[in-house]
Design a protein around this motif. Structure first.
Motif, PDB file in Angstrom:
ATOM      1  N   VAL A 176      12.811   6.636   2.497  1.00 37.16           N
ATOM      2  CA  VAL A 176      11.773   7.002   3.459  1.00 37.16           C
ATOM      3  C   VAL A 176      12.443   7.050   5.012  1.00 37.16           C
ATOM      4  O   VAL A 176      13.163   6.215   5.159  1.00 37.16           O
ATOM      5  CB  VAL A 176      10.736   5.891   3.508  1.00 37.16           C
ATOM      6  N   PRO A 226      12.595  18.290   3.096  1.00 38.47           N
ATOM      7  CA  PRO A 226      12.311  16.994   3.128  1.00 38.47           C
ATOM      8  C   PRO A 226      14.128  16.365   3.067  1.00 38.47           C
ATOM      9  O   PRO A 226      14.027  15.270   3.177  1.00 38.47           O
ATOM     10  CB  PRO A 226      11.664  16.457   1.819  1.00 38.47           C
ATOM     11  N   TYR A 243       5.717   7.845  -8.951  1.00 41.34           N
ATOM     12  CA  TYR A 243       5.436   6.956  -8.246  1.00 41.34           C
ATOM     13  C   TYR A 243       6.147   5.607  -8.521  1.00 41.34           C
ATOM     14  O   TYR A 243       5.478   4.489  -8.441  1.00 41.34           O
ATOM     15  CB  TYR A 243       3.967   6.924  -8.608  1.00 41.34           C
ATOM     16  N   ASP A 293      12.727  11.214   0.308  1.00 40.26           N
ATOM     17  CA  ASP A 293      11.649  11.381  -0.715  1.00 40.26           C
ATOM     18  C   ASP A 293      10.248  11.575   0.173  1.00 40.26           C
ATOM     19  O   ASP A 293       9.334  12.056  -0.255  1.00 40.26           O
ATOM     20  CB  ASP A 293      11.355  10.209  -1.631  1.00 40.26           C
ATOM     21  N   HIS A 294      10.384  10.812   1.178  1.00 40.04           N
ATOM     22  CA  HIS A 294       9.130  10.631   2.104  1.00 40.04           C
ATOM     23  C   HIS A 294       9.514  10.746   3.528  1.00 40.04           C
ATOM     24  O   HIS A 294      10.805   9.913   4.063  1.00 40.04           O
ATOM     25  CB  HIS A 294       8.153   9.457   1.827  1.00 40.04           C
ATOM     26  N   VAL A 350      10.523   1.177  -1.310  1.00 39.43           N
ATOM     27  CA  VAL A 350      11.088   2.182  -0.190  1.00 39.43           C
ATOM     28  C   VAL A 350      12.531   1.630   0.269  1.00 39.43           C
ATOM     29  O   VAL A 350      12.550   0.241   0.502  1.00 39.43           O
ATOM     30  CB  VAL A 350      10.205   2.267   0.838  1.00 39.43           C
ATOM     31  N   VAL A 380       7.666  10.176   7.429  1.00 38.34           N
ATOM     32  CA  VAL A 380       6.524   9.406   8.160  1.00 38.34           C
ATOM     33  C   VAL A 380       6.502   9.709   9.631  1.00 38.34           C
ATOM     34  O   VAL A 380       7.755   9.510  10.185  1.00 38.34           O
ATOM     35  CB  VAL A 380       6.644   7.987   7.784  1.00 38.34           C
ATOM     36  N   LYS A 406      12.523   4.976  -3.429  1.00 40.93           N
ATOM     37  CA  LYS A 406      12.128   6.050  -2.511  1.00 40.93           C
ATOM     38  C   LYS A 406      12.782   5.953  -1.143  1.00 40.93           C
ATOM     39  O   LYS A 406      12.664   4.939  -0.512  1.00 40.93           O
ATOM     40  CB  LYS A 406      10.663   6.384  -2.443  1.00 40.93           C
TER      41      LYS A 406
END
Length: 127
Positions: A8, A108, A2, A112-113, A56, A115, A6
């Motif tokens: 995204v 992925p 965390y 990292d993320h 991000v 959406v 990252k």
């Protein structure tokens, strides 16, 4: 996990009858990353709330063909299901498949993320 920068990817999902979140890819990029000057964004919120320790980015360092993106950090995909008639699992599966085909990656991937942005929430099934 965390902390740090990252990568995204924001996916603007368009269903088989054309339903999609209001605002084009430029609008979505601006709202998530501040690409065109918006100062209150997902990126700015994470940065502020983490005191700069969680940031991000939509800079993927050449890991994908960024020419496939509609705008920085935003990929638009069309799925062959209707939002109003599908379960969340069906929508997610269709959207993931569409992203993987368009970018030629297995999610992925380098992100990292990821959406997924859809037009609205519907109760199309039980899951």
């Amino acid at each position: 996990m965390y902390e740090g920068e990252k990568k995204v990817l924001v996916v603007r999902v368009v269903d088989k009858v054309g339903l999609a979140v209001d605002g084009n890819a430029a609008y979505v990029s601006n709202k998530f990353f501040g690409t065109f000057g918006d100062s209150v964004t997902m990126a700015s919120g994470f940065d502020a709330c983490s005191f700069g320790s969680f940031t991000v980015t939509n800079d993927y360092g050449g890991a994908i063909d960024e020419g496939l993106l509609e705008e920085p950090g935003v990929l638009e995909v069309e799925i062959d299901v209707r939002l109003a008639e599908s379960t969340q699992a069906q929508l997610r599966s269709a959207a993931v498949d569409a992203v993987e085909r368009k970018l030629d990656v297995d999610l992925p991937g380098p992100f990292d993320h990821v959406v997924f942005v859809v037009e609205d929430c519907y109760r199309g099934g039980t899951t």
